[in-house]
Scaffold this active site. Sequence first.
Site, PDB file in Angstrom:
ATOM      1  N   ALA A 252       0.799  -1.234   0.000  1.00  0.00           N
ATOM      2  CA  ALA A 252       0.000   0.000   0.000  1.00  0.00           C
ATOM      3  C   ALA A 252       0.834   1.287   0.000  1.00  0.00           C
ATOM      4  O   ALA A 252       0.266   2.370   0.169  1.00  0.00           O
ATOM      5  CB  ALA A 252      -1.003   0.033   1.155  1.00  0.00           C
ATOM      6  N   ALA A 253       2.139   1.180  -0.226  1.00  0.00           N
ATOM      7  CA  ALA A 253       2.935   2.414  -0.313  1.00  0.00           C
ATOM      8  C   ALA A 253       2.466   3.256  -1.498  1.00  0.00           C
ATOM      9  O   ALA A 253       2.255   4.468  -1.387  1.00  0.00           O
ATOM     10  CB  ALA A 253       4.414   2.081  -0.454  1.00  0.00           C
ATOM     11  N   GLY A 254       2.272   2.594  -2.643  1.00  0.00           N
ATOM     12  CA  GLY A 254       1.790   3.307  -3.831  1.00  0.00           C
ATOM     13  C   GLY A 254       0.381   3.855  -3.616  1.00  0.00           C
ATOM     14  O   GLY A 254       0.057   4.963  -4.051  1.00  0.00           O
ATOM     15  N   ASP A 255      -0.458   3.080  -2.945  1.00  0.00           N
ATOM     16  CA  ASP A 255      -1.835   3.540  -2.680  1.00  0.00           C
ATOM     17  C   ASP A 255      -1.815   4.775  -1.779  1.00  0.00           C
ATOM     18  O   ASP A 255      -2.571   5.737  -2.007  1.00  0.00           O
ATOM     19  CB  ASP A 255      -2.644   2.426  -2.005  1.00  0.00           C
TER      20      ASP A 255
HETATM   21  O1  RIB Z   1      -1.754  -2.193  -3.266  1.00  0.00           O
HETATM   22  C1  RIB Z   1      -1.858  -3.084  -2.198  1.00  0.00           C
HETATM   23  C2  RIB Z   1      -3.141  -3.838  -2.277  1.00  0.00           C
HETATM   24  O2  RIB Z   1      -3.112  -4.669  -3.412  1.00  0.00           O
HETATM   25  C3  RIB Z   1      -3.396  -4.772  -1.118  1.00  0.00           C
HETATM   26  O3  RIB Z   1      -4.061  -4.154  -0.045  1.00  0.00           O
HETATM   27  C4  RIB Z   1      -4.186  -5.904  -1.748  1.00  0.00           C
HETATM   28  O4  RIB Z   1      -5.515  -5.947  -1.339  1.00  0.00           O
HETATM   29  C5  RIB Z   1      -4.067  -5.699  -3.252  1.00  0.00           C
HETATM   30  O5  RIB Z   1      -5.235  -5.222  -3.757  1.00  0.00           O
END
Ligand code: RIB
Length: 309
Positions: A252-255
């Site tokens: 989730a760093a990119g998110d």
């Molecule tokens: O970007 C990370 C996410 O990718 C995770 O939380 C997982 O659910 C996948 O969707």
Amino acid sequence: MSKSAKLAVLGSINADHILNLAHFPRPGETVIGKQYTVAFGGKGANQAVAAGRAGADIAFIACLGDDAIGERILAQLAQDNIDTAPVETVSGEPTGVAMIFVNGEGENTIGICAGANAALTPACVARHQQAIADASALLMQLESPLESVLAAAKMARASQTQVILNPAPATPLDDELLALVDIITPNETEAESLTGIAVSNDDDAARAAAVLHAKGIPTVLITLGRRGVWLSEQGKGQRIAGFTVKAVDTIAAGDTFNGAFITARLEGQSLHDAVRFAHAAAAIAVTRPGAQPSVPWRTEIDEFLLQQG
Ligand code: RIB
């Protein structure tokens, strides 16, 4: 009439099953794990949470299953400062699932099962057209049906809502969709899949950005891991370095980067400052395990930036 700085995020919700182990299993190999956790994730939900915790006025368009974990996720999203009215519970479907291995270096491999995310159809998107029309920006990723991403981009364009696409996971995309995108944020792998150019240095990033500009995208942000981000506006590019921290895992760093970046843009920060703000949020996230458990709140990002001077 100009719109208020609202954000709409459209995307996936997953329950992440995370196994930490010394190294990734090779085909045929069994590796005994060190730790197993279930945490809330999904690229859409992670980006929505990152924006909500960073202070955005955000509505989330998504689908989850009619199961116990779906109920818990919905309650948590609301606590993360997110308008969950456009989150639909799909009867008879399980909430999406991600199976994640994290190795000793903090790298990960992920396999997903869409579950209820597959119910985010164009018809479902149409039910939430108003949330897109009311927003100044629409942020999307590619864990949702592609035809729905295209339908939402068309609605956004018709309502003068800016479209930000994080093209993850890497998926071939039609020019029709790319031409509707205002800002695209691929990582190196996704940039290569979209442009055919392997991105290993600034020159490659500039060439990949030029291909994306030629498809009609005015602003290209290629995330380069430890090397920062290549920011290209109408062909004028620069690399903006990130912050050095000790990473525990990069889930989730990119998110977090995407959610924080668009929050800062909607506050009126320049592209450069918004990237720096997003770098700070992502730097905090990689020092903590898991997806949403790792996403920082606004006070933490501001404090981090203050400490960095
Ligand atoms: O970007 C990370 C996410 O990718 C995770 O939380 C997982 O659910 C996948 O969707």
